[in-house]
Design a protein around this motif. Sequence first.
Motif, PDB file in Angstrom:
ATOM      1  N   GLU A 287      -4.079   5.747   2.782  1.00 49.45           N
ATOM      2  CA  GLU A 287      -4.485   5.089   3.713  1.00 49.45           C
ATOM      3  C   GLU A 287      -4.119   3.733   3.827  1.00 49.45           C
ATOM      4  O   GLU A 287      -3.852   3.044   2.841  1.00 49.45           O
ATOM      5  CB  GLU A 287      -6.118   5.350   3.150  1.00 49.45           C
ATOM      6  CG  GLU A 287      -7.157   4.500   4.277  1.00 49.45           C
ATOM      7  CD  GLU A 287      -8.581   4.488   3.250  1.00 49.45           C
ATOM      8  OE1 GLU A 287      -9.699   4.471   4.092  1.00 49.45           O
ATOM      9  OE2 GLU A 287      -8.498   4.060   2.030  1.00 49.45           O
ATOM     10  N   LEU A 288      -3.958   3.453   5.331  1.00 53.63           N
ATOM     11  CA  LEU A 288      -3.386   2.054   5.270  1.00 53.63           C
ATOM     12  C   LEU A 288      -4.409   1.112   5.394  1.00 53.63           C
ATOM     13  O   LEU A 288      -5.702   1.139   5.726  1.00 53.63           O
ATOM     14  CB  LEU A 288      -2.551   1.913   6.581  1.00 53.63           C
ATOM     15  CG  LEU A 288      -1.315   3.175   6.498  1.00 53.63           C
ATOM     16  CD1 LEU A 288      -0.696   3.095   7.961  1.00 53.63           C
ATOM     17  CD2 LEU A 288      -0.354   2.655   5.738  1.00 53.63           C
ATOM     18  N   PRO A 289      -3.904  -0.143   5.150  1.00 55.16           N
ATOM     19  CA  PRO A 289      -4.870  -1.402   5.022  1.00 55.16           C
ATOM     20  C   PRO A 289      -5.651  -1.262   6.068  1.00 55.16           C
ATOM     21  O   PRO A 289      -7.160  -1.681   5.975  1.00 55.16           O
ATOM     22  CB  PRO A 289      -4.072  -2.629   4.970  1.00 55.16           C
ATOM     23  CG  PRO A 289      -2.797  -2.040   4.394  1.00 55.16           C
ATOM     24  CD  PRO A 289      -2.415  -0.664   4.801  1.00 55.16           C
ATOM     25  N   GLU A 290      -5.409  -1.383   7.292  1.00 53.97           N
ATOM     26  CA  GLU A 290      -6.390  -1.334   8.492  1.00 53.97           C
ATOM     27  C   GLU A 290      -7.400  -0.545   8.413  1.00 53.97           C
ATOM     28  O   GLU A 290      -8.695  -0.856   8.701  1.00 53.97           O
ATOM     29  CB  GLU A 290      -5.557  -1.118   9.968  1.00 53.97           C
ATOM     30  CG  GLU A 290      -6.518  -1.641  11.124  1.00 53.97           C
ATOM     31  CD  GLU A 290      -5.601  -1.433  12.396  1.00 53.97           C
ATOM     32  OE1 GLU A 290      -4.623  -0.834  12.285  1.00 53.97           O
ATOM     33  OE2 GLU A 290      -6.154  -1.930  13.364  1.00 53.97           O
ATOM     34  N   GLU A 291      -7.059   0.883   8.213  1.00 57.32           N
ATOM     35  CA  GLU A 291      -8.079   1.997   7.932  1.00 57.32           C
ATOM     36  C   GLU A 291      -9.127   1.639   6.864  1.00 57.32           C
ATOM     37  O   GLU A 291     -10.194   1.792   7.066  1.00 57.32           O
ATOM     38  CB  GLU A 291      -7.206   3.293   7.661  1.00 57.32           C
ATOM     39  CG  GLU A 291      -7.188   4.432   8.399  1.00 57.32           C
ATOM     40  CD  GLU A 291      -6.327   5.430   7.990  1.00 57.32           C
ATOM     41  OE1 GLU A 291      -6.640   6.330   7.164  1.00 57.32           O
ATOM     42  OE2 GLU A 291      -5.218   5.065   7.915  1.00 57.32           O
TER      43      GLU A 291
ATOM     44  N   THR B 225       0.921  -1.233  -0.022  1.00 56.55           N
ATOM     45  CA  THR B 225       0.005  -0.027  -0.126  1.00 56.55           C
ATOM     46  C   THR B 225       0.850   1.214  -0.016  1.00 56.55           C
ATOM     47  O   THR B 225       0.492   2.340  -0.671  1.00 56.55           O
ATOM     48  CB  THR B 225      -0.843   0.099   1.218  1.00 56.55           C
ATOM     49  OG1 THR B 225      -1.812  -1.191   1.301  1.00 56.55           O
ATOM     50  CG2 THR B 225      -2.147   1.172   1.234  1.00 56.55           C
ATOM     51  N   LEU B 226       2.037   1.071   1.069  1.00 60.22           N
ATOM     52  CA  LEU B 226       2.982   2.355   0.787  1.00 60.22           C
ATOM     53  C   LEU B 226       3.698   2.489  -0.871  1.00 60.22           C
ATOM     54  O   LEU B 226       4.201   3.519  -1.047  1.00 60.22           O
ATOM     55  CB  LEU B 226       4.055   2.111   1.742  1.00 60.22           C
ATOM     56  CG  LEU B 226       3.567   2.167   3.444  1.00 60.22           C
ATOM     57  CD1 LEU B 226       4.838   1.772   4.192  1.00 60.22           C
ATOM     58  CD2 LEU B 226       2.892   3.611   3.605  1.00 60.22           C
TER      59      LEU B 226
ATOM     60  N   ALA C 181      -8.919  -4.223   0.462  1.00 58.51           N
ATOM     61  CA  ALA C 181      -8.056  -3.424   1.097  1.00 58.51           C
ATOM     62  C   ALA C 181      -6.518  -3.733   0.794  1.00 58.51           C
ATOM     63  O   ALA C 181      -5.719  -3.017   0.980  1.00 58.51           O
ATOM     64  CB  ALA C 181      -8.460  -3.192   2.567  1.00 58.51           C
ATOM     65  N   ASN C 182      -6.393  -5.090   0.965  1.00 56.11           N
ATOM     66  CA  ASN C 182      -4.821  -5.457   1.199  1.00 56.11           C
ATOM     67  C   ASN C 182      -4.234  -5.649  -0.198  1.00 56.11           C
ATOM     68  O   ASN C 182      -3.120  -5.863  -0.197  1.00 56.11           O
ATOM     69  CB  ASN C 182      -4.779  -6.935   1.801  1.00 56.11           C
ATOM     70  CG  ASN C 182      -5.204  -6.910   3.260  1.00 56.11           C
ATOM     71  OD1 ASN C 182      -5.449  -5.804   3.896  1.00 56.11           O
ATOM     72  ND2 ASN C 182      -5.435  -8.162   3.899  1.00 56.11           N
TER      73      ASN C 182
END
Lengths: 473, 97
Positions: A293-297, A181-182, A316-317
Amino acid sequence: MRSPTIGLEVHVQLNTASKMFCGCSVEFGAGPNSRVCPVCLALPGALPVLNRRAVESAFAVALALHCQIQPFSQFHRKNYFYPDLPKGYQISQYDVPFSRNGYLMVETEQSHRRIGIIRVHMEEDTAKMMHGRSITEHAVTSLVDFNRSGVPLLEIVSAPDITSAEEASAYLTELRAILRTLGISSGNMEEGALRCDVNISLDAGTRAEIKNINSFRFVRKALEYEIERQNALLDRGEPVVQETRHFKESSGITVSGRTKEEAEDYRYFPEPDLVPLEITPEWIDTVRQRLPELPEERRRRLHEMGLFPAEAATIANAPELARFFDRTLSVFPHGKEIANWLLSEVSKTLNARNCTIDEIPLRPEGLAELLQLVHRGTISSKIGKTVIAEMLATGKSAGEVVHEKALGQILDPETIRGWVQETLAQNPKEQEAYRLGKDALFGFFVGQAMKRSGGKANPELLNRIVKEELEKQ
Amino acid sequence: MKVTTEDALHIAQLARLRFSPEELEVLRRQMESLLSHFSQVSELDTTGIPPTSGVLPLVNVMREDIARPSLTVEDVLRNAPDREGDCFRIPAILEEE
């Protein structure tokens, strides 16, 4: 059953354009020794210069892992003698790594736990060695390719907080989702962009280390085997030996590595060829502001939109899927419907063609157009499946496919209502008669409205709307 | 400052160097005298001086992340003791099996 204590040490290759300390390209799969310069080879006089993007990628990872970035950091030389390292030392970080004390939230079916991150530090990768592959008269020989030498690496060290093979696997899955994601690493274990060493002990006893496991599945298998092995030893009253073990992919077991004759002695000292890093809060903030936005969020947002947890995680992942989802969402604001189609029809095609969503002839706008047609009722969802198959096969738009195949049964209630209202307005006498009890005229209205629709109105809807409109009068 | 024969042997092993006992003794004595000489530094009073590892008044020296051409494979292998294809060939380093 004794309780396992597991710590993971993960090495991540950064996907910068150039290496950590020189301008050679970082490119997987280039010909041997074609991405090599005097710095990579440690030729006399060659000096390292730090890559800014590698440093900032490292900051991004540390921030995503809730680490404290240190105001002062420095590189050290880790001295050891091995052909993958022509300098005789690896440039790494030692007692002043750039970040410490973070954590990662890890979810399994049984638990949702916080796994500590002891430190994240920067270092350089080493050359790739190939053993015993000689095609010449020499029976046994080693070959060295220096392309990998100097590729930027992060080492991410977890606290020994992990308590099962399943949790270790979940930790890696979450970590990889964050790295992807980054956008700072491919996270591809097969290509060596992500490598994992594990430490495991039972009941806080002596630990064994298993080095260089190259797939998530193998990490899990290696741990499961190791837990069983150590349990069996302890059951027999035998000690667990502190040692490095290797995982054998073919048999799924771990075997003892060569025991070291002497303790490692890396003689770390500050790298005199590099000046220290002074990391200001402003510098950290510029990196923080660029964090996506990070995966958990993201999972939480999708879940709140009505997606099931598993659906939210799948999207999301995988950053490219998440990007596609969000772009579709920006023009068609119904997340659950997008997820239904992405995870069924679209995913089926991706699996069948073994490709990513960026490689198929379907854009978010195109999917949105199709979903709009289904949502409005222009086509049924069953016909939608035919349409999307055609879209994926030919790259045509939903509108084109519907038009060409004349698939457009009209399901939009407002459109149908329009025809019904026109019909009623033009037949006031029949309406009056109907109201006075001539029920048979119902069929007349339906017939007239159907005619107006050119025969495309959905009959059930049409019936319902005629009824509604007549009751309104 | 004392340097034992074991110390000297350990340093030699780390560098993968082998010496005769006579050579090792010469080197041991030389190391001892070098270390003694430098141990004078620790006689200085450094109270209140923060530890430092460099003398340059510089921090954060970095380059932009731009890939540049590398050497040609032929140039890379020019100093290779031996080669196979485009790889360096070296005596076998056995992986633990």
